[in-house]
Scaffold this motif. Structure first.
Motif: not given
Length: 262
Positions: A181-191
């Motif tokens: 969740d941390y990596v997705r929040t700060w570095y992820g890009v959802s569709a």
């Protein structure tokens, strides 16, 4: 889960508080300075922002710090422990004052939310080992892209490089880890974020986020006044480094401040 964790940390703090012997006087400090930092983690844009802060420490270790929040600290000769409740960092998808960047347009802003923190230090001769854990609560709007609860862990080792008439120079090496969740929040890009922004979609997983090094120089001017400078470098790794929002893996920060203690 969060309530159980709070109860456990509170019980631990009360137990250590009963066994500890703290200084008899209240301690106060005021800080003022400036920081040159990236506009967000991974940005190649920089901003120089003013820094103002204060800290109050009670005779029993309870403290209020404008940077950390409110908490309790326990210190012995070789071991230290600090628990606190504070606020997480923010990231804006517009350039507003000292925060955010127009490059993130469409990504959505990451708002500040309550954080539960636990820091521990252990000293072996001149070497200091430190572990810092933070758990951020989920946002009320339950936006998975920017509002999920997350966990972050930082491990570091530091030692003095110089101590003399020109002050004290400390060197430190560290590694930072985050859950999915941390990596997705700060570095992820959802569709959904990709459809609104200039970035392609980027799936992420938890793991190593960065490796870094710090140099801290501090110089006491007298019993109350001191100055300090911190040069911090972080090199993004893993899914964080591969994120399309990252323009520069090497992130450097320079902080200078004056501290008045009384």
């Amino acid at each position: 889960m969060f309530r159980s964790l709070c109860l456990s940390l509170t019980s631990c703090g009360l137990l250590l508080l009963c066994e500890s012997s703290q200084a008899e006087d209240w301690r106060y400090s005021l800080r003022a300075g400036a920081a040159s930092v990236p506009r967000y983690s991974g940005s190649d844009e920089r901003v120089v922002a003013p820094l103002l802060g204060a800290e109050i420490v009670s005779p029993y270790g309870v403290f209020l710090d404008t940077d950390k929040g409110v908490g309790w600290a326990f210190d012995e000769e070789d071991f230290g422990l600090r628990v606190y409740i504070g606020a997480s960092d923010v990231r804006k998808d517009r350039k507003r004052g000292f925060k955010g960047s127009d490059e993130l347009n469409g990504m959505g802003s990451i708002k500040s939310r309550p954080v539960l923190g636990l820091d521990g230090t252990y000293q072996m001769g001149p070497i200091v080992l430190e572990a810092s854990f933070e758990h951020a609560l989920e946002e009320d709007d339950d936006n998975r892209d920017t509002g999920s609860a997350w966990n972050r862990l930082k491990l570091s080792i530091s030692m003095p490089l110089y101590q003399g008439s020109h002050g004290k120079l400390m060197g430190s090496l560290n590694s930072q880890f985050g859950d999915g969740d941390y990596v997705r929040t700060w570095y992820g890009v959802s569709a959904a974020q990709a459809s609104r922004s200039q970035f392609r979609a980027h799936d992420t997983h938890g793991g190593l986020v960065s490796r870094g090094a710090d140099l801290t120089w501090s110089l006491p001017l007298n019993e109350q006044w001191s100055v300090s400078t911190v040069l911090a470098v972080q090199y993004l790794a893993g899914d964080a480094a591969r994120s399309p929002i990252v323009d520069r893996r090497m992130q450097a920060s320079l902080v200078g401040q004056v501290v008045y203690s009384f």
